[in-house]
Enzyme design. Structure first.
Site, PDB file in Angstrom:
ATOM      1  N   ASN A  80       0.869  -1.176   0.000  1.00 45.47           N
ATOM      2  CA  ASN A  80       0.000   0.000   0.000  1.00 45.47           C
ATOM      3  C   ASN A  80       0.906   1.225   0.000  1.00 45.47           C
ATOM      4  O   ASN A  80       1.448   1.612   1.038  1.00 45.47           O
ATOM      5  CB  ASN A  80      -0.915  -0.014   1.235  1.00 45.47           C
ATOM      6  CG  ASN A  80      -1.890   1.150   1.258  1.00 45.47           C
ATOM      7  OD1 ASN A  80      -1.805   2.070   0.462  1.00 45.47           O
ATOM      8  ND2 ASN A  80      -2.823   1.104   2.195  1.00 45.47           N
ATOM      9  N   ARG A 140      -2.398  -2.087  -3.533  1.00 44.54           N
ATOM     10  CA  ARG A 140      -3.617  -1.320  -3.343  1.00 44.54           C
ATOM     11  C   ARG A 140      -3.619  -0.184  -4.367  1.00 44.54           C
ATOM     12  O   ARG A 140      -2.662   0.578  -4.468  1.00 44.54           O
ATOM     13  CB  ARG A 140      -3.672  -0.723  -1.947  1.00 44.54           C
ATOM     14  CG  ARG A 140      -4.930   0.114  -1.713  1.00 44.54           C
ATOM     15  CD  ARG A 140      -4.744   1.084  -0.569  1.00 44.54           C
ATOM     16  NE  ARG A 140      -5.962   1.854  -0.314  1.00 44.54           N
ATOM     17  CZ  ARG A 140      -5.977   2.995   0.356  1.00 44.54           C
ATOM     18  NH1 ARG A 140      -4.849   3.505   0.816  1.00 44.54           N
ATOM     19  NH2 ARG A 140      -7.112   3.639   0.555  1.00 44.54           N
ATOM     20  N   HIS A 158     -12.482   2.344   0.591  1.00 44.47           N
ATOM     21  CA  HIS A 158     -12.286   1.308   1.626  1.00 44.47           C
ATOM     22  C   HIS A 158     -12.846  -0.043   1.181  1.00 44.47           C
ATOM     23  O   HIS A 158     -13.265  -0.862   2.005  1.00 44.47           O
ATOM     24  CB  HIS A 158     -12.958   1.704   2.957  1.00 44.47           C
ATOM     25  CG  HIS A 158     -12.382   2.905   3.627  1.00 44.47           C
ATOM     26  ND1 HIS A 158     -13.168   3.858   4.244  1.00 44.47           N
ATOM     27  CD2 HIS A 158     -11.101   3.318   3.767  1.00 44.47           C
ATOM     28  CE1 HIS A 158     -12.406   4.814   4.740  1.00 44.47           C
ATOM     29  NE2 HIS A 158     -11.136   4.504   4.467  1.00 44.47           N
ATOM     30  N   ARG A 215     -11.998  15.195   8.269  1.00 46.86           N
ATOM     31  CA  ARG A 215     -12.906  15.479   7.156  1.00 46.86           C
ATOM     32  C   ARG A 215     -14.312  15.783   7.675  1.00 46.86           C
ATOM     33  O   ARG A 215     -14.775  15.150   8.617  1.00 46.86           O
ATOM     34  CB  ARG A 215     -12.968  14.293   6.195  1.00 46.86           C
ATOM     35  CG  ARG A 215     -11.662  14.007   5.481  1.00 46.86           C
ATOM     36  CD  ARG A 215     -11.786  12.780   4.596  1.00 46.86           C
ATOM     37  NE  ARG A 215     -10.491  12.310   4.136  1.00 46.86           N
ATOM     38  CZ  ARG A 215     -10.200  11.042   3.900  1.00 46.86           C
ATOM     39  NH1 ARG A 215     -11.107  10.107   4.066  1.00 46.86           N
ATOM     40  NH2 ARG A 215      -8.996  10.702   3.484  1.00 46.86           N
ATOM     41  N   GLU A 274      -7.140  -5.390   5.187  1.00 51.31           N
ATOM     42  CA  GLU A 274      -7.127  -5.052   3.771  1.00 51.31           C
ATOM     43  C   GLU A 274      -5.999  -5.769   3.028  1.00 51.31           C
ATOM     44  O   GLU A 274      -6.150  -6.150   1.861  1.00 51.31           O
ATOM     45  CB  GLU A 274      -7.002  -3.537   3.608  1.00 51.31           C
ATOM     46  CG  GLU A 274      -8.221  -2.786   4.136  1.00 51.31           C
ATOM     47  CD  GLU A 274      -7.976  -1.311   4.354  1.00 51.31           C
ATOM     48  OE1 GLU A 274      -8.549  -0.500   3.617  1.00 51.31           O
ATOM     49  OE2 GLU A 274      -7.208  -0.980   5.282  1.00 51.31           O
TER      50      GLU A 274
END
Length: 397
Positions: free
Chosen positions: A8, A89, A178, A238, A383
């Site tokens: 990643n 990823r 995600h 955010r 992940e």
């Protein structure tokens, strides 16, 4: 047996795990941080050991060389030829990819077209790919897309109520992110339900970045993140969704540009903006426990935003078999899990086992009582293992 490296790559970082497949045993894992800055950090873990190296790491090529050299020098592998494949990823695959894909130059060219949709992530992911291709030219690579799992959404769930040509001409639509996490967690939840023929699962991926998805029979029906990861619930920094008219209003009030407001939405809002304390849920919880009014407000606002999406997705799915919490906050913040459940427990007959909710354990677990109409679960996300699984599947290793 195959050794698969799951990677990643961020703009200034490189996260990795080396798996022994198909057992999914983690041989080593680590992180390269502060790439391109004066003092980089290289951390590698293996055999219950952890080694940290601080030095300048000029670019991703140097980061990859550090990693590959460490694999051999620390005796983790005898030779780099033991690495059978690398899974990467890739944040954005647009509408071109509804599943992972073996990397070719044609694929790279297609993915590059989506750089403007994920300017902070896709270019960094591609830099990571090129670095590994240079270092290991004979090893095959696979892209695993954040957006792919959500490509099963229907038009009425991914389109915005804008002029239709903005979608056809400029690809403005909800994409969702995600994806690897939502896919992994929903698969695990279905296993915990006993692998029924039909299932309705709501996944709450609550980390510094956060998203919620509605998953029916293993396929995504809807998700909270949209055209970018800014849409949806509030996050660490955010804002999540806000009235679009706030932007021009603040531009006039603050005498700044649209990009400046987007920077505020992305980096100065969410938990940080409301609390004035931190973007870290642990800091918010500490202040909450001390009676800080803005920390209490932040917690209530966060829980309400999450509970609204859960309620919406309950309706879209026509019920819910499992409500799952995952990622850093979702897995570790007992007080926020309780606040979220408290918002919806009466409507959906959820009975939380407060002792199990507070108990810190590793692994998949149920934290609701037997009489609860919906099973509430905690499932640690993984992940990287999804990246490794797809790499093995596509390359038939």
């Amino acid at each position: 047996m195959a050794k698969v490296l799951a990677v990643n790559a961020g703009s200034s970082s490189l996260k990795f795990q080396l798996f022994d497949m198909p057992s999914e045993e983690v041989i080593t894992s680590g992180l390269v941080e502060k790439i391109g800055l004066d003092e980089g950090i290289f951390t590698i873990k293996y055999n219950d050991q952890k080694k940290v190296l601080n030095q300048e790491i000029k670019d991703h090529q140097v980061a990859v060389e550090l990693l590959l050299n460490a694999l051999v020098n620390e005796g983790i592998v005898e030779s780099l030829e033991e690495i059978d494949a690398i899974g990467h990823r890739m944040v954005h695959g647009g509408e071109a990819y509804s599943e992972s894909v073996i990397v070719s130059e044609e694929v790279v060219e297609t993915v590059t077209q989506f750089n403007e949709l994920a300017p902070l992530h896709n270019p960094a992911n591609l830099i990571g790919l090129r670095a590994f291709q240079k270092a290991l030219p004979n090893v095959q690579n696979v892209f695993v897309f954040d957006t792919a799992f959500h490509q099963t959404m229907k038009e009425e769930n991914y389109l915005y109520a804008l002029p239709y040509e903005y979608y056809t001409d400029y690809k403005v639509r909800k994409y969702g992110f995600h994806g690897q996490s939502h896919q992994y967690v929903s698969i695990e939840a279905i296993k915990m339900l006993g692998n029924p023929d039909t299932s309705k699962v709501i996944v709450c991926h609550l980390g510094n970045g956060a998203s919620i998805s509605a998953v029916k029979d293993g396929k995504c029906v809807d998700t909270s993140m949209g055209f970018t990861p800014l849409e949806g619930i509030m996050m660490g920094t955010r804002s999540g969704e806000v009235d679009p008219s706030i932007m021009p209003y603040l531009m006039k009030k603050l005498d700044c540009s649209a990009d400046d407001i987007l920077d505020i939405y992305n980096k100065k809002s969410g938990m940080l903006g409301v609390s004035g304390i931190s973007s870290d849920a642990r800091d918010i919880e500490a202040a909450y426990n001390q009676g800080d009014k803005r920390a209490i407000l932040t917690s209530k606002l966060y829980a309400r935003r999450v509970s609204k999406y859960i309620s919406q997705y309950y309706g879209e799915l026509g019920g819910c078999d499992a409500l799952v919490f995952t990622a850093g906050l979702g897995e570790n913040s007992a007080y926020l899990r309780k606040m979220i459940i408290d918002d919806i427990k009466e409507a959906f007959d959820i009975v939380l086992d407060e002792d199990l909710n507070k108990k810190r354990e590793s692994g998949n677990r149920v934290i609701s009582k037997e009489e609860s109409k919906i099973k509430v679960m905690i499932i640690p996300t993984n992940e990287e293992v999804m990246i490794a699984r797809d790499t093995v599947r596509l390359l038939k290793l």
